[in-house]
Design a protein around this motif. Structure first.
Motif, PDB file in Angstrom:
ATOM      1  N   ALA A 214       1.125  -1.077   0.037  1.00 13.16           N
ATOM      2  CA  ALA A 214       0.010   0.402  -0.062  1.00 13.16           C
ATOM      3  C   ALA A 214       0.818   1.564   0.171  1.00 13.16           C
ATOM      4  O   ALA A 214       0.544   2.151  -0.005  1.00 13.16           O
ATOM      5  CB  ALA A 214      -0.930  -0.167   1.126  1.00 13.16           C
ATOM      6  N   ARG A 217       2.323   3.663  -4.560  1.00  8.85           N
ATOM      7  CA  ARG A 217       0.880   3.893  -5.390  1.00  8.85           C
ATOM      8  C   ARG A 217       1.546   4.581  -6.653  1.00  8.85           C
ATOM      9  O   ARG A 217       2.064   5.594  -6.783  1.00  8.85           O
ATOM     10  CB  ARG A 217       0.062   5.055  -4.816  1.00  8.85           C
ATOM     11  CG  ARG A 217       0.266   3.969  -3.199  1.00  8.85           C
ATOM     12  CD  ARG A 217      -1.537   4.795  -2.721  1.00  8.85           C
ATOM     13  NE  ARG A 217      -2.172   4.997  -3.856  1.00  8.85           N
ATOM     14  CZ  ARG A 217      -3.487   4.762  -3.845  1.00  8.85           C
ATOM     15  NH1 ARG A 217      -3.301   3.468  -2.983  1.00  8.85           N
ATOM     16  NH2 ARG A 217      -4.559   4.951  -4.108  1.00  8.85           N
ATOM     17  N   THR A 225      -2.945  13.162  -8.329  1.00 14.16           N
ATOM     18  CA  THR A 225      -2.328  12.236  -7.951  1.00 14.16           C
ATOM     19  C   THR A 225      -1.422  12.344  -6.739  1.00 14.16           C
ATOM     20  O   THR A 225      -2.017  11.390  -5.635  1.00 14.16           O
ATOM     21  CB  THR A 225      -1.388  11.052  -9.149  1.00 14.16           C
ATOM     22  OG1 THR A 225      -1.665  10.846 -10.126  1.00 14.16           O
ATOM     23  CG2 THR A 225      -0.262  10.285  -8.186  1.00 14.16           C
ATOM     24  N   LEU A 228      -5.062  12.420  -3.871  1.00 14.78           N
ATOM     25  CA  LEU A 228      -5.542  11.299  -3.377  1.00 14.78           C
ATOM     26  C   LEU A 228      -4.975  10.612  -3.265  1.00 14.78           C
ATOM     27  O   LEU A 228      -4.994   9.976  -2.327  1.00 14.78           O
ATOM     28  CB  LEU A 228      -6.207  11.167  -5.154  1.00 14.78           C
ATOM     29  CG  LEU A 228      -7.391  11.914  -6.042  1.00 14.78           C
ATOM     30  CD1 LEU A 228      -7.733  11.477  -6.857  1.00 14.78           C
ATOM     31  CD2 LEU A 228      -8.557  11.803  -4.769  1.00 14.78           C
ATOM     32  N   GLY A 229      -3.489  10.567  -3.644  1.00 11.57           N
ATOM     33  CA  GLY A 229      -2.374   9.239  -3.486  1.00 11.57           C
ATOM     34  C   GLY A 229      -2.096   9.630  -2.017  1.00 11.57           C
ATOM     35  O   GLY A 229      -2.570   9.013  -1.085  1.00 11.57           O
ATOM     36  N   ALA A 231      -3.871  10.918   0.135  1.00  7.54           N
ATOM     37  CA  ALA A 231      -5.488  10.671   0.932  1.00  7.54           C
ATOM     38  C   ALA A 231      -5.831   9.298   1.429  1.00  7.54           C
ATOM     39  O   ALA A 231      -6.042   8.819   2.614  1.00  7.54           O
ATOM     40  CB  ALA A 231      -6.977  11.407   0.540  1.00  7.54           C
ATOM     41  N   ALA A 232      -5.929   8.625   0.555  1.00 11.50           N
ATOM     42  CA  ALA A 232      -4.759   6.860   0.354  1.00 11.50           C
ATOM     43  C   ALA A 232      -4.604   6.440   1.746  1.00 11.50           C
ATOM     44  O   ALA A 232      -4.215   6.007   2.682  1.00 11.50           O
ATOM     45  CB  ALA A 232      -5.294   6.013  -0.288  1.00 11.50           C
ATOM     46  N   LEU A 233      -3.010   7.070   1.579  1.00 11.16           N
ATOM     47  CA  LEU A 233      -1.341   6.531   2.667  1.00 11.16           C
ATOM     48  C   LEU A 233      -1.910   7.032   4.330  1.00 11.16           C
ATOM     49  O   LEU A 233      -1.652   6.511   4.859  1.00 11.16           O
ATOM     50  CB  LEU A 233      -0.610   7.740   2.430  1.00 11.16           C
ATOM     51  CG  LEU A 233       0.389   6.532   0.331  1.00 11.16           C
ATOM     52  CD1 LEU A 233       1.320   7.401   0.524  1.00 11.16           C
ATOM     53  CD2 LEU A 233       0.445   5.128   0.824  1.00 11.16           C
ATOM     54  N   ASP A 235      -4.528   7.421   5.397  1.00  8.81           N
ATOM     55  CA  ASP A 235      -6.502   6.553   5.615  1.00  8.81           C
ATOM     56  C   ASP A 235      -5.672   5.418   5.973  1.00  8.81           C
ATOM     57  O   ASP A 235      -6.454   4.148   6.804  1.00  8.81           O
ATOM     58  CB  ASP A 235      -7.174   6.599   4.599  1.00  8.81           C
ATOM     59  CG  ASP A 235      -7.895   7.230   4.083  1.00  8.81           C
ATOM     60  OD1 ASP A 235      -8.522   8.582   5.634  1.00  8.81           O
ATOM     61  OD2 ASP A 235      -8.662   7.973   3.548  1.00  8.81           O
ATOM     62  N   LEU A 236      -4.188   4.508   6.011  1.00 10.15           N
ATOM     63  CA  LEU A 236      -4.105   3.711   6.338  1.00 10.15           C
ATOM     64  C   LEU A 236      -4.318   3.417   8.210  1.00 10.15           C
ATOM     65  O   LEU A 236      -3.871   4.084   8.792  1.00 10.15           O
ATOM     66  CB  LEU A 236      -2.757   3.349   6.125  1.00 10.15           C
ATOM     67  CG  LEU A 236      -2.709   3.385   4.392  1.00 10.15           C
ATOM     68  CD1 LEU A 236      -0.968   3.170   3.968  1.00 10.15           C
ATOM     69  CD2 LEU A 236      -2.941   2.072   3.715  1.00 10.15           C
ATOM     70  N   THR A 257      -3.423  18.324   0.787  1.00  6.70           N
ATOM     71  CA  THR A 257      -3.972  17.016   1.659  1.00  6.70           C
ATOM     72  C   THR A 257      -3.408  17.089   2.876  1.00  6.70           C
ATOM     73  O   THR A 257      -4.047  16.778   3.839  1.00  6.70           O
ATOM     74  CB  THR A 257      -3.305  15.730   0.959  1.00  6.70           C
ATOM     75  OG1 THR A 257      -4.379  15.470  -0.627  1.00  6.70           O
ATOM     76  CG2 THR A 257      -4.250  14.728   1.650  1.00  6.70           C
TER      77      THR A 257
END
Length: 341
Positions: A214, A217, A225, A228-229, A231-233, A235-236, A257
């Protein structure tokens, strides 16, 4: 010639003379590397067809070659700084430059020859086999600046030491004490992205730092990118304390972010970019990044294109210029660690 008659092109002259378009272009531009009988035949046809370009030039006359520079995406900081290098080098060399967006129209390369272009420089553009065949038929040499895919043997290219840059960026974060380091990159198939990612992985592996799936990305080399990237990181369950971004635009998206989540850079998260465009210097905080010598790369591409246009031998199909880590204010030790001695 009738007012409504189609304008004669170099391709028409070449077909009538039984020679290549490149040979006709050489005659039009006063090049000396054409056999006298061929030159006379082409000049006579140019005269018969009322070709509008000046055709009777002395071979010793000074001719300013024109290079077509094409780019596929918007005129971003990366492209703009590269173009500055191309234009500066062209001015020093006495060459002219025409800048355009990459064309997919039929016979686009032949049209460039008809317009007097002597070579093409493509900035990160992707050329298919069909495009290469079209260029080969037209006789136009091609130089790709920072190629997205592995260069074809028919293509000359200019790039930077992307692997070494990825290695340096990640080693910098590791030296500060970070162990949870993520990589947000560009397209997975892009050669430059793969090299930067492999540099990141090599540094992490050498340090014994884990790289969860994860944490890596791919995306595009865009601000979105980064948004969004990141944000995903974040949220881990175990988010990274540092992010190495594949370019400066991604890095600035990561910073935004983090700010929107109430995090501070570099106190809560360190960020490193790649390119060292003007965006890196204007970011808040100013961005630690890997400098690509963009202007120098542009200049090298222009000089290579001119040599190919003049029929000179170019020793290497690929020129690679050195990258350099530039440390600014977006990196610091993580809260729970101290930098290595």
């Amino acid at each position: 010639m009738r007012a409504n008659a189609r304008r004669t092109t170099l391709s028409d002259i070449a077909q009538a003379a039984g020679v290549s378009v490149a040979t006709v272009s050489k005659v039009v531009n006063g090049r000396g590397d054409v056999a006298p009988q061929t030159r006379a035949r082409v000049q006579e046809l140019l005269h018969q067809h009322h070709y509008l370009a000046p055709v009777f030039r002395h071979t010793e006359a000074v001719v300013s070659p024109t290079i077509e520079v094409q780019f596929a995406d918007g005129l971003k900081s990366y492209v703009a700084e590269t173009l500055e290098g191309i234009i500066d080098s062209a001015a020093e060399s006495g060459a002219s430059v025409v800048i355009s967006k990459a064309s997919r129209a039929p016979h686009w390369a032949r049209d460039l020859v008809s317009a007097g272009r002597r070579a093409v420089i493509a900035v990160t553009s992707v050329y298919t086999t069909a495009h290469l065949k079209e260029l080969a038929r037209s006789g136009l040499p091609l130089v790709v600046l920072d190629p997205l895919h592995l260069p074809d043997s028919r293509i000359y290219s200019v790039g930077a030491t992307n692997f070494a840059g990825g290695l340096a960026a990640t080693r910098h974060l590791l030296s500060l004490g970070h162990r949870r380091v993520a990589y947000l990159g560009g397209p997975a198939t892009a050669v430059c992205n793969q090299a930067r990612m492999h540099g990141y992985r090599a540094a992490m592996e050498a340090e014994g730092a884990q790289v969860p799936d994860a944490y890596v990305r791919p995306g595009e080399f865009t601000y979105e990118t980064g948004l969004l990237g990141a944000a995903a990181l974040l949220d881990l369950r175990e988010p990274p304390t540092a992010v190495f971004a594949g370019n400066d635009e991604i890095a600035v998206g990561v910073i935004e972010t983090a700010r929107a989540r109430g995090l501070r850079v570099p106190e809560d998260m360190s960020v490193v970019g790649f390119d060292d465009t003007s965006l890196a210097r204007m970011a808040s905080p100013p961005l630690t990044t890997v400098r690509q010598p963009l202007r120098e790369m542009g200049g090298a591409a222009l000089r290579t294109a001119l040599r190919l246009a003049n029929g000179e031998k170019v020793e290497s199909h690929h020129i690679e210029l050195a990258t350099e880590l530039v440390v600014r204010a977006s990196t610091a030790p993580p809260r729970e660690a101290t930098p290595a001695p």
